[in-house]
Design a protein around this motif. Structure first.
Motif, PDB file in Angstrom:
ATOM      1  N   THR A 297      96.886  74.634  49.985  1.00  0.00           N
ATOM      2  CA  THR A 297      97.217  75.520  51.098  1.00  0.00           C
ATOM      3  C   THR A 297      98.727  75.762  51.022  1.00  0.00           C
ATOM      4  O   THR A 297      99.471  74.799  50.875  1.00  0.00           O
ATOM      5  CB  THR A 297      96.861  74.818  52.423  1.00  0.00           C
ATOM      6  N   PRO A 298      99.177  77.014  51.115  1.00  0.00           N
ATOM      7  CA  PRO A 298     100.625  77.246  50.973  1.00  0.00           C
ATOM      8  C   PRO A 298     101.415  76.263  51.827  1.00  0.00           C
ATOM      9  O   PRO A 298     101.129  76.078  53.006  1.00  0.00           O
ATOM     10  CB  PRO A 298     100.787  78.679  51.468  1.00  0.00           C
ATOM     11  N   CYS A 299     102.390  75.599  51.168  1.00  0.00           N
ATOM     12  CA  CYS A 299     102.989  74.446  51.831  1.00  0.00           C
ATOM     13  C   CYS A 299     103.812  74.827  53.052  1.00  0.00           C
ATOM     14  O   CYS A 299     104.064  73.997  53.912  1.00  0.00           O
ATOM     15  CB  CYS A 299     103.811  73.615  50.867  1.00  0.00           C
ATOM     16  N   SER A 300     104.199  76.111  53.175  1.00  0.00           N
ATOM     17  CA  SER A 300     104.961  76.432  54.379  1.00  0.00           C
ATOM     18  C   SER A 300     104.043  76.699  55.573  1.00  0.00           C
ATOM     19  O   SER A 300     104.525  76.984  56.667  1.00  0.00           O
ATOM     20  CB  SER A 300     105.877  77.620  54.136  1.00  0.00           C
ATOM     21  N   LEU A 301     102.720  76.628  55.381  1.00  0.00           N
ATOM     22  CA  LEU A 301     101.847  76.754  56.553  1.00  0.00           C
ATOM     23  C   LEU A 301     101.833  75.426  57.299  1.00  0.00           C
ATOM     24  O   LEU A 301     101.674  74.372  56.683  1.00  0.00           O
ATOM     25  CB  LEU A 301     100.416  77.097  56.120  1.00  0.00           C
ATOM     26  N   PRO A 302     101.976  75.488  58.632  1.00  0.00           N
ATOM     27  CA  PRO A 302     102.032  74.223  59.369  1.00  0.00           C
ATOM     28  C   PRO A 302     100.699  73.489  59.317  1.00  0.00           C
ATOM     29  O   PRO A 302      99.647  74.111  59.247  1.00  0.00           O
ATOM     30  CB  PRO A 302     102.336  74.663  60.797  1.00  0.00           C
ATOM     31  N   ARG A 303     100.746  72.172  59.334  1.00  0.00           N
ATOM     32  CA  ARG A 303      99.531  71.366  59.383  1.00  0.00           C
ATOM     33  C   ARG A 303      99.046  71.206  60.821  1.00  0.00           C
ATOM     34  O   ARG A 303      97.935  70.748  61.047  1.00  0.00           O
ATOM     35  CB  ARG A 303      99.802  69.971  58.797  1.00  0.00           C
ATOM     36  N   ASP A 304      99.897  71.527  61.776  1.00  0.00           N
ATOM     37  CA  ASP A 304      99.480  71.417  63.175  1.00  0.00           C
ATOM     38  C   ASP A 304      99.577  72.793  63.825  1.00  0.00           C
ATOM     39  O   ASP A 304     100.245  73.690  63.313  1.00  0.00           O
ATOM     40  CB  ASP A 304     100.370  70.417  63.927  1.00  0.00           C
ATOM     41  N   GLY A 305      98.862  72.960  64.927  1.00  0.00           N
ATOM     42  CA  GLY A 305      98.974  74.189  65.715  1.00  0.00           C
ATOM     43  C   GLY A 305      98.112  75.310  65.170  1.00  0.00           C
ATOM     44  O   GLY A 305      97.426  75.185  64.164  1.00  0.00           O
ATOM     45  N   GLU A 306      98.175  76.436  65.911  1.00  0.00           N
ATOM     46  CA  GLU A 306      97.398  77.614  65.544  1.00  0.00           C
ATOM     47  C   GLU A 306      98.094  78.397  64.454  1.00  0.00           C
ATOM     48  O   GLU A 306      99.326  78.442  64.422  1.00  0.00           O
ATOM     49  CB  GLU A 306      97.341  78.527  66.775  1.00  0.00           C
TER      50      GLU A 306
END
Ligand SMILES: Cc1ncc(C[n+]2csc(CCOP(=O)(O)OP(=O)(O)O)c2C)c(N)n1
Length: 576
Positions: A297-306
């Protein structure tokens, strides 16, 4: 066509499939689904005291041959997990469909969970609608699926699906096949001798579901460039389509079990494959476990939140869409207890006592925020009472501050009552405050056993908290008006000074939003600037930036008079 929220559409789908029995405990973002179902003709719908009970009502109705609809929020499925895992052995008679609404971003929840894991762990199919039309149609189809495979079916939504309105062609009500009740202990009595063969039935069912899911039309490929492929589901599908319009997308309508072969074919058709999902790595891990190479998963996508289209575009090095409004442009609106909220003075007085306060889930959790700042812990529904017992046990010999559990009426019915039974049984001490505002305020003022209002306004029994508590053998039980500062102060002082006694104080006054009655507002006549009124955290009271003196916003004030009781200078008066 009608504009329906996902929750309304799910209710419509259950109704269209001929469901006749609905059971739920409220919880954002799921609440409106059962409220909408309750308004449809020829159905019974009711609030249960908690989600475990609601699912068990659903299982019973299904066993008896009715199509049943159950709904809850993600943390509710934790409470209902016990019946869920074994209902996955018994299977169903009439179709049994349960909505579980997740809250990535924790807009109104104590944690962020991905309910996909429950479907995989319990081996029950899970459908992920991505708009209201799908929410309706998948729910209606889920009943046929439930009966065909003899298994409960989960519909998973998120806050974005549950609360967004999109066009729906409302389905008509069908007459479902008859499922007359026949006693069948080998299917329904889950003791080891009968559960062992049902476990085998369950395992065989997995194979059948895996074959079905390969052809299920709810899994769709939207063809785009072969350079980038994305696997996603639910609301994230909408974000991905908006953010990456050229990508090839595998939209999973069924997230357990996964269509392994179709996913492998899709993976082979693209150069780089991504899995995009919110708040967990469920899909990523499940796809990778199939031996498919996933570019993480692209690493700049947050692991938390919407997630949202801007976050996804940014992760792929693209500019935000033109209409994007960054979250930090939106003024912060910290939540606060309403003007006149009957919970306020209890927290004000508890903070004066410097008590250790085990809080619970409801409007009154806001007592944790400044200026009241009067809560030491809050974990899950019902935990105030049991955690207070734990604090008591650990601190009893250490000359500690008083330990107080604070719980609302609905939460007390949900699971606080069983905690109190346990404390009473084990001769625990401490003080339990039941904040009885005559409603389940936090989720929109639903009925509960202590206000005697039922979802469809059927006749009910109104339970009496102090009577129930006294029947547990707890000697020190009192009822106090929480708007009376002196009464609150002396009740708390008396209860907390006896460390060995278990005391229960029922603070009873209706939530101000039930009748929305306003009295004459108050005003401050000759403020000295002492600031005590500001320590109540009433949104109707403010401070002039230039003079430092307090004022009352007379439009917001409902005339409860709480602040006037705290002004030592008698400077707060009813405005004539
Ligand atoms: C297991 C679980 N189910 C449902 C919810 C949603 N929920 C949060 S607070 C609340 C009820 C609060 O009612 P009450 O205890 O009467 O307090 P009030 O808000 O009226 O002050 C509910 C249903 C939740 N957080 N956890």
């Amino acid at each position: 066509m009608e504009l329906l929220s996902g929750n309304e559409a799910i209710a419509q789908g259950a109704w269209a499939a001929g469901a006749t029995i609905g059971a739920a405990y409220p919880g954002t973002p799921s609440t409106e689904a059962m409220e909408a179902f309750a308004k449809l003709p020829e159905v019974y719908a009711g609030w249960c005291v908690n989600e475990k009970v609601a699912l068990e009502v659903g299982v019973g109705a299904s066993a008896a041959g009715a199509r049943a609809f159950v709904s809850c929020k993600h943390v509710g499925l934790n409470v209902a997990a016990d019946p869920l895992f074994t209902a996955a052995y018994t299977g169903v008679n009439g179709g049994l469909v349960m909505l579980v609404a997740d809250d990535p971003g924790m807009y109104s929840s104590q944690n962020e969970q991905d309910s996909h894991y429950y479907a995989a762990a319990a081996h029950v199919p899970m459908l992920d609608p991505s708009d209201s039309q799908e929410a309706q149609d998948m729910t209606a189809d889920a009943y046929e699926l439930s009966e065909r495979f003899d298994v409960p079916v989960l519909i998973r939504s998120t806050v974005r699906i549950s609360h967004t309105r999109t066009p729906v062609e409302p389905a008509e009500r069908a007459t479902p096949p008859e499922h007359p009740y026949e006693s069948d202990p080998a299917k329904w009595v889950m003791m080891p001798a009968f559960a062992k063969p049902r476990r085998k039935v369950q395992l065989e069912r997995i194979g059948a579901l895996e074959a079905w899911v390969e052809t299920c039309p709810y899994n769709q490929v939207i063809e785009g460039t072969s350079a980038v492929g994305v696997i996603c589901s639910g609301a994230v599908f909408q974000h991905v389509r908006e953010a990456l319009p050229d990508a090839s997308v595998f939209k999973l309508g069924v997230t357990w079990p996964l269509p392994k072969e179709r996913l492998r074919t899709f993976a082979a058709s693209v150069d780089t494959l991504y899995v995009i999902e919110e708040a967990s790595t469920y899909l990523h891990d499940a796809v990778a476990a199939l031996g498919i190479v996933v570019d993480s998963t692209p690493c700049s996508l947050p692991r938390d939140g919407e997630l949202n289209p801007s976050l996804i575009r940014a992760a792929f090095g693209e500019a935000a869409p033109a209409h994007h409004m960054p979250a930090d442009d939106v003024p912060a609106r910290p939540p606060a207890l309403c003007p006149g909220c009957p919970h306020r003075l209890v927290f004000k007085e508890l903070s004066r006592l410097k008590a250790i306060v085990c809080g619970d889930i409801g409007c009154y959790t806001l007592g944790a925020l400044p200026p009241l700042s009067c809560m030491d812990a809050c974990v899950c529904m019902g935990a105030s009472v049991s955690m207070a017992h734990g604090f008591e046990l650990a601190l009893a010999s250490k000359g500690h501050r008083p330990v107080v559990g604070v719980i609302g009426d609905s939460t007390f019915a949900h699971s606080g009552l069983s905690s109190l039974l346990s404390t009473a049984y084990n001769r625990g001490g401490g003080t339990i405050c039941v904040l009885d505002n005559r409603t389940t305020a936090m989720t929109g003022r639903q009925g509960n056993p202590f206000n005697g209002t039922t979802l469809q306004e059927r006749p009910s029994r109104e339970m009496d908290i102090e009577g129930i508590v006294a029947s547990l053998g707890i000697e020190d039980v009192s009822v106090v008006d929480p708007n009376d500062m002196q009464a609150v102060r002396s009740a708390l002082k008396a209860a907390t000074s006896e460390t060995d006694t278990l005391s229960v104080i029922v603070f009873r006054r209706p939530c101000v939003l039930i009748d929305r009655v306003r009295s004459k507002p108050y005003l401050i006549t000759s403020c000295t600037g002492c600031g005590v009124c500001l320590t109540l955290g009433c949104p109707a009271i403010g401070k002039h930036a230039d003079t430092g003196l307090s004022y009352i916003d007379m439009d917001a004030c409902i005339g409860c008079g709480q602040c006037a009781q705290y002004c030592r200078f008698n400077a707060i008066e009813v405005a004539e």
